[in-house]
Design an enzyme around this catalytic site. Structure first.
Site, PDB file in Angstrom:
ATOM      1  N   ARG A 253       0.847  -1.297  -0.053  1.00  0.00           N
ATOM      2  CA  ARG A 253       0.106   0.045  -0.104  1.00  0.00           C
ATOM      3  C   ARG A 253       0.967   1.369  -0.169  1.00  0.00           C
ATOM      4  O   ARG A 253       0.462   2.360  -0.731  1.00  0.00           O
ATOM      5  CB  ARG A 253      -1.003  -0.104   1.178  1.00  0.00           C
TER       6      ARG A 253
ATOM      7  N   VAL B  83      -4.834   7.255   5.850  1.00  0.00           N
ATOM      8  CA  VAL B  83      -3.412   6.956   6.329  1.00  0.00           C
ATOM      9  C   VAL B  83      -2.490   7.150   5.058  1.00  0.00           C
ATOM     10  O   VAL B  83      -1.341   6.823   4.997  1.00  0.00           O
ATOM     11  CB  VAL B  83      -3.317   5.489   6.867  1.00  0.00           C
ATOM     12  N   ASP B  84      -3.114   7.752   3.905  1.00  0.00           N
ATOM     13  CA  ASP B  84      -2.113   8.020   2.922  1.00  0.00           C
ATOM     14  C   ASP B  84      -1.222   9.169   2.653  1.00  0.00           C
ATOM     15  O   ASP B  84      -0.470   9.015   1.795  1.00  0.00           O
ATOM     16  CB  ASP B  84      -2.956   7.911   1.595  1.00  0.00           C
TER      17      ASP B  84
ATOM     18  N   HIS C  73      -6.547   8.108  12.226  1.00  0.00           N
ATOM     19  CA  HIS C  73      -6.182   6.580  12.062  1.00  0.00           C
ATOM     20  C   HIS C  73      -4.963   6.520  11.861  1.00  0.00           C
ATOM     21  O   HIS C  73      -4.440   5.355  11.710  1.00  0.00           O
ATOM     22  CB  HIS C  73      -7.061   5.974  11.075  1.00  0.00           C
TER      23      HIS C  73
ATOM     24  N   CYS D 257      13.350  -1.128  15.081  1.00  0.00           N
ATOM     25  CA  CYS D 257      13.220   0.205  15.861  1.00  0.00           C
ATOM     26  C   CYS D 257      14.842   0.658  16.114  1.00  0.00           C
ATOM     27  O   CYS D 257      15.859  -0.257  16.327  1.00  0.00           O
ATOM     28  CB  CYS D 257      12.548  -0.247  17.265  1.00  0.00           C
TER      29      CYS D 257
ATOM     30  N   CYS E  48      15.543   0.290  20.151  1.00  0.00           N
ATOM     31  CA  CYS E  48      15.668  -1.033  20.909  1.00  0.00           C
ATOM     32  C   CYS E  48      15.909  -2.115  20.031  1.00  0.00           C
ATOM     33  O   CYS E  48      16.144  -3.086  20.647  1.00  0.00           O
ATOM     34  CB  CYS E  48      14.431  -1.153  21.799  1.00  0.00           C
TER      35      CYS E  48
HETATM   36  P1  OAD Z   1     -15.304   3.975   3.105  1.00  0.00           P
HETATM   37  O1  OAD Z   1     -14.697   3.252   1.990  1.00  0.00           O
HETATM   38  O2  OAD Z   1     -16.014   3.278   4.252  1.00  0.00           O
HETATM   39  O3  OAD Z   1     -16.179   5.156   2.296  1.00  0.00           O
HETATM   40  C1  OAD Z   1     -15.872   6.101   1.507  1.00  0.00           C
HETATM   41  C2  OAD Z   1     -16.786   6.852   1.091  1.00  0.00           C
HETATM   42  O4  OAD Z   1     -16.424   7.766  -0.082  1.00  0.00           O
HETATM   43  C3  OAD Z   1     -18.100   6.357   0.408  1.00  0.00           C
HETATM   44  O5  OAD Z   1     -19.296   6.808   0.995  1.00  0.00           O
HETATM   45  C4  OAD Z   1     -17.999   6.711  -1.102  1.00  0.00           C
HETATM   46  O6  OAD Z   1     -19.449   6.981  -1.598  1.00  0.00           O
HETATM   47  C5  OAD Z   1     -17.422   7.935  -0.926  1.00  0.00           C
HETATM   48  N1  OAD Z   1     -16.660   8.586  -2.201  1.00  0.00           N
HETATM   49  C6  OAD Z   1     -16.295   7.787  -3.367  1.00  0.00           C
HETATM   50  N2  OAD Z   1     -15.579   8.557  -3.961  1.00  0.00           N
HETATM   51  C7  OAD Z   1     -15.676   9.786  -3.667  1.00  0.00           C
HETATM   52  C8  OAD Z   1     -15.538  11.139  -4.163  1.00  0.00           C
HETATM   53  N3  OAD Z   1     -14.755  11.294  -5.547  1.00  0.00           N
HETATM   54  N4  OAD Z   1     -15.663  12.214  -3.352  1.00  0.00           N
HETATM   55  C9  OAD Z   1     -16.447  12.070  -2.234  1.00  0.00           C
HETATM   56  N5  OAD Z   1     -16.727  10.869  -1.820  1.00  0.00           N
HETATM   57  C10 OAD Z   1     -16.607   9.897  -2.324  1.00  0.00           C
HETATM   58  O7  OAD Z   1     -14.136   4.770   3.733  1.00  0.00           O
HETATM   59  P2  OAD Z   1     -13.948   5.526   5.396  1.00  0.00           P
HETATM   60  O8  OAD Z   1     -15.629   6.213   5.603  1.00  0.00           O
HETATM   61  O9  OAD Z   1     -12.753   6.685   5.017  1.00  0.00           O
HETATM   62  O10 OAD Z   1     -10.587   2.838   9.557  1.00  0.00           O
HETATM   63  O11 OAD Z   1     -13.839   4.605   6.313  1.00  0.00           O
HETATM   64  C11 OAD Z   1     -13.539   4.723   7.483  1.00  0.00           C
HETATM   65  C12 OAD Z   1     -12.586   3.921   8.222  1.00  0.00           C
HETATM   66  O12 OAD Z   1     -13.082   2.697   8.046  1.00  0.00           O
HETATM   67  C13 OAD Z   1     -11.006   3.757   7.679  1.00  0.00           C
HETATM   68  O13 OAD Z   1     -10.371   4.798   7.910  1.00  0.00           O
HETATM   69  C14 OAD Z   1     -10.821   2.496   8.211  1.00  0.00           C
HETATM   70  C15 OAD Z   1     -12.021   1.858   8.348  1.00  0.00           C
HETATM   71  O14 OAD Z   1     -12.541   1.198   9.376  1.00  0.00           O
HETATM   72  C16 OAD Z   1      -9.414   2.288  10.238  1.00  0.00           C
HETATM   73  O15 OAD Z   1      -8.347   1.641   9.393  1.00  0.00           O
HETATM   74  C17 OAD Z   1      -9.378   2.326  11.580  1.00  0.00           C
END
Ligand code: OAD
Length: 271
Positions: A76, A110-111, A128, A167, A170
């Site tokens: 990634r 996280v990108d 995150h 690390c 350590c």
């Molecule tokens: P999701 O993949 O759950 O949701 C992405 C959202 O972006 C969806 O609702 C899409 O409709 C929308 N989308 C797609 N293309 C888009 C665009 N060009 N402009 C605007 N919106 C667009 O991602 P997150 O909600 O970020 O957590 O997921 C939240 C967290 O879920 C992540 O950070 C991760 C995961 O659990 C951890 O890793 C702790």
């Protein structure tokens, strides 16, 4: 509420020194070619078994298969290394300049693209984590190290790559600086308390490209509802946030990609 109304409200909020919070998710980076979390992201194979990201991104899996989990993250990191910020990221940099101290950016991504675009670290809350950093797995210290000092995203991943991921203090194993699904938010790595304070002081909340499925984003949204905050959701699709906003009289849903919606809103706010 119509679009002219929301622009007028945003302008007034700025004039009144109100605090703007931008809560962003994977959708913000979709136009940079990064797959969203819950989209068609594929599986990862260890031995003969296929795993979901939700199974890979866990402390439990890392403890059992550290090299395999690292390999997944390194692949990634290689993809992120090639990606560049899009118009949505750049608009957030301009929002920060326009709003000055009235701005917070809470990112689930996280990108590393928000900082790459030019947002300042002072108003940035990567709840995150951030895959451009690694840290000691055993927490001999809380220090974050730049992944680029250990791994070049251009290089191939080999056995020798893992030997370098130790690390510096350590000499134990390192881990990616990300919140795993079986871990809890905290202040020292993920700014939990700071973000809870920001949620309380927010007068205008933008939710951008997120399904709002994790607990802290959900809490920020609920706090905004309780405080009768102006909320603007930007997403081409419906989410649990937009479903609520349709019934909320201080909410606004913009059914558009963030790369086109954010620059337009900013431009109109500046007129
Ligand atoms: P999701 O993949 O759950 O949701 C992405 C959202 O972006 C969806 O609702 C899409 O409709 C929308 N989308 C797609 N293309 C888009 C665009 N060009 N402009 C605007 N919106 C667009 O991602 P997150 O909600 O970020 O957590 O997921 C939240 C967290 O879920 C992540 O950070 C991760 C995961 O659990 C951890 O890793 C702790």
């Amino acid at each position: 509420m119509s679009q002219p109304d929301v622009i007028a409200l945003l302008k007034k909020a700025k004039e009144n020194n109100n605090h703007f919070t931008f809560l962003v998710g994977a959708g913000l980076s979709a136009e940079s070619g990064i797959p969203t979390f819950r989209g068609e992201d594929g599986y990862w194979v260890i031995g003969s078994k296929n795993y979901h990201p939700q199974e890979m991104a866990t402390r439990q899996m890392f403890t059992k298969h550290p090299k395999e989990v690292w390999e997944w993250y390194l692949s990634r990191i290689k993809a992120y290394g090639k990606s560049i910020p899009n118009e949505g990221h750049y608009a957030l940099v301009e929002f920060e300049k326009h709003l000055q101290g009235q701005f917070s950016l809470v990112s689930q991504n996280v990108d590393g693209l928000n900082l790459k675009a030019g947002n300042s670290i002072d108003h940035f809350y990567p709840i995150h984590g951030d895959l451009t950093f690694i840290r000691c797995f055993n927490e001999c210290s809380d220090e974050l190290y730049k992944i680029r000092d250990f791994f070049n995203p251009e290089e191939e991943i080999t056995k020798e790559t893992f030997d370098r991921l130790v690390c510096p203090k350590c000499k134990g194993i390192t881990r990616p600086h990300v919140l795993w699904f079986d871990e809890a938010y905290d202040e020292k790595f993920y700014r939990l308390n700071s973000v809870l304070e920001i949620a309380e002081k927010t007068d205008v909340l933008f939710t951008i490209g997120t399904t709002g499925t994790t607990s802290l984003p959900h809490h920020i949204f609920q706090t905004a509802l309780q405080n009768r905050t102006l909320i603007i959701d930007i997403n081409p699709d419906d989410t649990i946030f937009s479903q609520v906003l349709y019934e909320y009289d201080n909410g606004f849903v913009i059914r558009e990609k963030s790369g086109s919606a954010l620059p337009k809103i900013l431009k109109r706010m500046k007129i």
